[in-house]
Design an enzyme around this catalytic site. Structure first.
Site, PDB file in Angstrom:
ATOM      1  N   HIS A   1      36.072  39.893  49.540  1.00  0.00           N
ATOM      2  CA  HIS A   1      35.488  40.684  48.462  1.00  0.00           C
ATOM      3  C   HIS A   1      34.154  41.269  48.916  1.00  0.00           C
ATOM      4  O   HIS A   1      34.090  42.433  49.286  1.00  0.00           O
ATOM      5  CB  HIS A   1      35.319  39.805  47.207  1.00  0.00           C
ATOM      6  CG  HIS A   1      34.751  40.534  46.031  1.00  0.00           C
ATOM      7  ND1 HIS A   1      33.879  39.948  45.152  1.00  0.00           N
ATOM      8  CD2 HIS A   1      34.938  41.791  45.589  1.00  0.00           C
ATOM      9  CE1 HIS A   1      33.541  40.830  44.232  1.00  0.00           C
ATOM     10  NE2 HIS A   1      34.176  41.962  44.468  1.00  0.00           N
TER      11      HIS A   1
ATOM     12  N   CYS B   1      30.879  33.064  44.660  1.00  0.00           N
ATOM     13  CA  CYS B   1      30.130  34.253  44.239  1.00  0.00           C
ATOM     14  C   CYS B   1      30.806  34.962  43.078  1.00  0.00           C
ATOM     15  O   CYS B   1      30.197  35.201  42.038  1.00  0.00           O
ATOM     16  CB  CYS B   1      29.979  35.225  45.406  1.00  0.00           C
ATOM     17  SG  CYS B   1      28.821  34.642  46.646  1.00  0.00           S
ATOM     18  N   HIS B   2      32.080  35.320  43.266  1.00  0.00           N
ATOM     19  CA  HIS B   2      32.752  36.098  42.229  1.00  0.00           C
ATOM     20  C   HIS B   2      34.114  35.527  41.853  1.00  0.00           C
ATOM     21  O   HIS B   2      34.945  36.219  41.289  1.00  0.00           O
ATOM     22  CB  HIS B   2      32.883  37.565  42.654  1.00  0.00           C
ATOM     23  CG  HIS B   2      31.586  38.149  43.093  1.00  0.00           C
ATOM     24  ND1 HIS B   2      31.232  38.254  44.415  1.00  0.00           N
ATOM     25  CD2 HIS B   2      30.516  38.609  42.383  1.00  0.00           C
ATOM     26  CE1 HIS B   2      30.018  38.760  44.523  1.00  0.00           C
ATOM     27  NE2 HIS B   2      29.559  38.988  43.301  1.00  0.00           N
ATOM     28  N   GLY B   3      34.371  34.279  42.248  1.00  0.00           N
ATOM     29  CA  GLY B   3      35.539  33.566  41.761  1.00  0.00           C
ATOM     30  C   GLY B   3      36.868  33.871  42.424  1.00  0.00           C
ATOM     31  O   GLY B   3      37.913  33.639  41.827  1.00  0.00           O
TER      32      GLY B   3
ATOM     33  N   PRO C   1      38.766  38.875  42.507  1.00  0.00           N
ATOM     34  CA  PRO C   1      38.554  40.275  42.877  1.00  0.00           C
ATOM     35  C   PRO C   1      38.790  40.607  44.355  1.00  0.00           C
ATOM     36  O   PRO C   1      38.828  41.781  44.703  1.00  0.00           O
ATOM     37  CB  PRO C   1      37.088  40.509  42.530  1.00  0.00           C
ATOM     38  CG  PRO C   1      36.458  39.176  42.658  1.00  0.00           C
ATOM     39  CD  PRO C   1      37.509  38.163  42.281  1.00  0.00           C
TER      40      PRO C   1
END
Lengths: 690, 176
Positions: B121, B140-142, B155
């Site tokens: 990502h 950080c963003h799963g 993501p």
């Protein structure tokens, strides 16, 4: 830059911007429509040359700062990494280092031009003073930049120059401590010098904008020294001045490229390839050539405070020039006496520069004092007096008249300018070479090297043999810290393959670690490793070698030199002779004599060497016949060993030399063609104007 | 400089201007080249990016280690039977970036997963043994990766990259 412009762009987008920010009108009125006297000669192109040099110094400087480390322990190494490992790093560093000299060279011509043609006179006093401020800022910037590589000359230059401020009564010591950020020149000093060296060029750029603004308010002076009165006296800046400046710039670039590609170390000092050592001062501290006249003035005066005051006064006095010279006639062309004194003053300045590079003893001191008096007398006595007693010749009525009067003998101008540039550059710049010590060593003979001259290349066989000599003999005591095994396979090097370099590396044991257990361990070398040092630290090296650590050899061939003397150093500029270092190293290796000559004794623990300064060298005779056998049948003699190991060390010091000279030749061919094209283009453009 | 008439009939003057302009353009381009090329990795950095060898013997089943190659963290996981089975039986159609487990390990060395531990990502480092798929979880963003390092959720657009490597023996690999 003078008043609102009547410039109207036709493009609607430009119109939209112009109504909100009249930037195109500003550019148009300043650099396109701006009326420039039609009789300007090539000395006037140095304004454009200086603008280009400032831009180039900022550009290369910003790039170098991307790779440079401002730390006392790492600065020297990071500069070497720039030169050795960064893509085109050698080119960028040479451009920046030689660029500083070229910048000063151009600014001196610019200043002397202003002096000769009276460009400082009413109404251009502020313009002139802004120029003096730029010059002062340049000196500060150049000085701090010279400190950054953190070599011996950097360190001791910083020490001497900052100590100038200790002459200030009462506060001197406190000021110096403040400048240093410590009790001596050290890491804090280097850090702040780096910060300021990055800042000041942008300050210079700002003052340059004011300088140009003032210029465009007063209008340019010109060789006739009469103001432009009618349209006939001027031509639009573009294309006339632009094209002429562009031609001047392209000629200057040829001169500049000579240094970048062929003489990168001509203007520098060999001592600056020795890392800074706070315990040892080089035998002769000499500033860069562009400070030498002021350095000579400083040393002429046998009192500390008075010397410093005199040195600074020599520059500050320029600010008062518009009022010291009150003569009505601007241009020295029409001032028969002033013209002669001007040239005498030029000679005085060059003479001071020469004396600044000489040791401060005997006749040099007396000559320095005489010339110092002459320098100040020119400003304080000659110019004020001439203004009162001189009868100038009549000046032309207008610039147009001046142009009509001498529309002959023009073609020779360009050629003579270039010739004068090269000659003066060689003379002035070369004086630094003279600074080398003369401490009772015989002068090494100038040998013939495969790598000398514009087409020089390293002799591969010699490099390979030299590597063998280093490995089997020198490496017992001397490190080679900046050379990695991978370099052996680099183009322009000894010509080994990657596999051969890897095999060579694997014969070495390299200390690595810590491992997962936290312990250091030894492993076979890889190509990314550097040649391991024979001793773990300098103290161990000194202890094992009679109290003096054997120096690292990576830069030896560039870190040693000897005095070439006048006029030899002038010829060296044209013949591209750069091989003092190799000559010296080779001579030292062959200069051992078992018995000193009658009447000479060397101290216990030292050996007699004919070419070593002072003759007493700590290193015992390292090479003897038959010590190393070569596979290629080259003779096993000391002479051969010395030649080969010196060639190898030259490569170790300058691994990209072949690329430098090859690219240099391409650049030269291009620049010469380009300069010719520019010249004919300029003639075509100006054909309408005459 | 170009007038209407000279545009129709190129003159020597036009040729000269074009030649000079072209030479200036060539010179400018040649000057820009080194100024840009200097930003690329220098020779020392490239040399330091040479292949590295890693001994696998100390890594027990179910464990993983992180080594660095060219400044990037490389996860070397000694996968359990369960992890291998999970990775192999996932239907490819359910994967955002379909890739069989066999394409992500060396044949005959199914138990060893070697991936660059950088989330596809935006470059954070995923944590091993976390998330819902017995693989990696990027805090950080799963983004969640499975036991084959393939993206399963979140993501990130692609699977964790497999670096170039080879088995020198059953217990030693060379990365790079």
């Amino acid at each position: 830059m003078s008043g609102p412009s009547d410039f109207q762009p036709s493009n609607p987008a430009l119109k939209w911007i112009e109504r909100r920010l009249p930037i195109f009108g500003l550019i148009h009125s300043s650099f396109v429509a701006y009326p420039t006297p039609r009789n300007l000669n090539y000395w006037w192109t140095f304004g454009a040359i200086l603008s280009m040099m400032l831009g180039l110094q900022i550009l290369t400087g910003v790039i170098l700062a991307m790779h440079y480390t401002p730390h006392a322990d790492l600065a020297f190494k990071s500069v070497e990494l720039i030169v050795r490992d960064v893509n085109y790093g050698w080119l960028l560093r040479n451009m920046h280092a030689a660029g500083a000299s070229m910048f000063f060279f151009a600014v001196y011509i610019h200043m002397f031009r202003g002096l000769y043609y009276g460009s400082y006179k009413e109404p251009r006093e502020v313009l002139w003073i802004l120029g003096v401020i730029i010059y002062l800022l340049m000196m500060a910037t150049g000085f701090m930049g010279y400190v950054l590589p953190w070599g011996q000359m950097s360190f001791w230059g910083a020490t001497v120059i900052t100590n100038l401020f200790s002459a200030v009564p009462y506060f001197g010591e406190s000021i110096v401590t403040l400048l240093w950020g410590g009790y001596s020149v050290g890491n804090p000093t280097l850090n702040r010098f780096f910060s300021l060296h990055y800042l000041l060029p942008f300050v210079i750029a700002g003052v340059v904008v004011l300088h140009i603004w003032a210029l465009h308010v007063a209008g340019q002076n010109n060789p006739a020294g009469v103001e432009a009165k009618t349209e006939k006296d001027t031509v639009p800046f573009t294309p006339y001045a632009t094209i002429k400046d562009a031609f001047g710039v392209s000629c200057f670039l040829i001169f500049f490229a000579w240094f970048i590609f062929y003489m990168p170390n001509y203007l520098g000092d060999a001592d600056n390839y020795i890392p800074a050592n706070p315990g040892v001062t080089p035998a002769h501290i000499v500033p860069e050539w562009y400070y030498l006249p002021f350095y000579a003035i400083l040393r002429s005066i046998p009192n500390k405070l008075a010397g410093v005051v005199a040195m600074f006064s020599a520059i500050i006095i320029l600010c008062f020039l518009p009022w010291l010279d009150s003569a009505r006639t601007r241009s020295s062309k029409y001032r028969p006496l002033a013209k002669q004194f001007f040239w005498i003053f030029v000679v005085v300045c060059i003479g001071l520069g020469y004396l600044g590079s000489q040791p401060p003893e005997g006749i040099y001191v007396i000559a320095g004092r005489i010339l110092t008096v002459c320098y100040f007398a020119y400003f304080l006595i000659v110019l004020p007096l001439l203004a009162r007693i001189e009868t100038p010749r009549p000046v032309p009525n207008s610039i147009a008249d001046d142009v009509l009067a001498k529309s002959k003998g023009r073609a020779a101008t360009a050629a003579s300018v270039v010739l004068a540039l090269v000659l003066a550059g060689g003379l002035f710049a070369g004086s630094i070479q003279n600074a080398k010590a003369e401490e009772g060593g015989d002068t090494p003979p100038a040998l013939s090297w495969s790598f000398s001259g514009p087409f020089g290349k390293y002799d591969r066989g010699s490099l390979q043999r030299g590597l063998k000599v280093y490995k089997e003999v020198c490496s017992a005591c001397h490190s080679l810290n900046y050379v990695a095994f991978r370099n052996l396979a680099d183009p322009g090097g000894p010509g080994y393959s990657e596999a051969q370099a890897a095999a060579f590396a694997s014969e070495y044991k390299i200390k690595d670690g810590p491992n997962d257990q936290g312990e250091m361990f030894e492993r076979p070398g890889r190509t990314a490793d550097y040649f391991p040092a024979p001793f773990p630290n300098e103290q161990a090296a000194a202890a094992a070698n009679g109290g003096k650590a054997p120096p690292d050899l990576s830069l030896m061939a560039k870190a040693r030199s000897y005095k070439r003397g006048f006029p030899q150093f002038v010829f060296d500029f044209f013949t591209q002779y750069q091989e003092q270092g190799p000559d010296y190293v080779d001579a030292i290796l062959q200069g051992f004599e078992d018995k000193p000559p009658a009447g000479v004794t060397v101290p216990e623990g030292t050996y007699y060497n004919k070419f070593f300064p002072g003759h007493a060298i700590k290193m015992p005779k390292p090479l003897s016949d038959g010590q190393v056998t070569f596979d290629d049948g080259a003779p096993a003699t000391v002479k051969q060993y010395a030649h080969d190991v010196t060639t190898f060390l030259m490569w170790a010091a300058e691994p990209h030399m072949e690329a430098r000279k090859r690219i240099g030749m391409q650049v030269f061919v291009f620049l010469i063609i380009f300069a010719f094209l520019m010249y004919f283009t300029k003639r075509k453009v100006w054909a309408d104007a005459h | 400089m170009t007038t209407a008439s000279s545009a129709d009939h190129p003159t020597r003057r036009d040729f000269l201007f074009v030649a000079t302009g072209a030479a200036a353009a060539v010179g400018a381009a040649a000057t820009v080249w080194p100024l840009v090329a200097q930003m690329n990795p220098d020779a020392a950095t490239i040399a330091a990016g040479a292949p590295i060898q890693v001994d696998l013997t100390p890594i027990a089943e179910g464990q993983d280690i992180k080594v660095f190659w060219r400044g990037k963290p490389i996860y070397i996981s000694h996968r359990t039977k369960k992890q291998i089975e999970e990775a192999q039986k996932v239907p490819l159609s359910s994967l955002p970036d379909p890739q069989p487990d066999s394409a992500r390990v060396k044949s005959g060395h199914d138990q060893w997963l070697v991936v660059i531990g950088i989330c596809t990502h935006l470059g954070c480092i995923p944590i091993a043994h976390e998330g819902n798929y017995d693989g990696f979880f990027c805090p950080c963003h799963g983004s969640q990766y499975d036991s084959s390092g393939r993206i399963r959720q979140g993501p990130a657009p692609a699977n964790l990259a497999v670096p170039p490597y080879a088995f020198l023996s059953d217990t030693k690999i060379q990365i790079g």
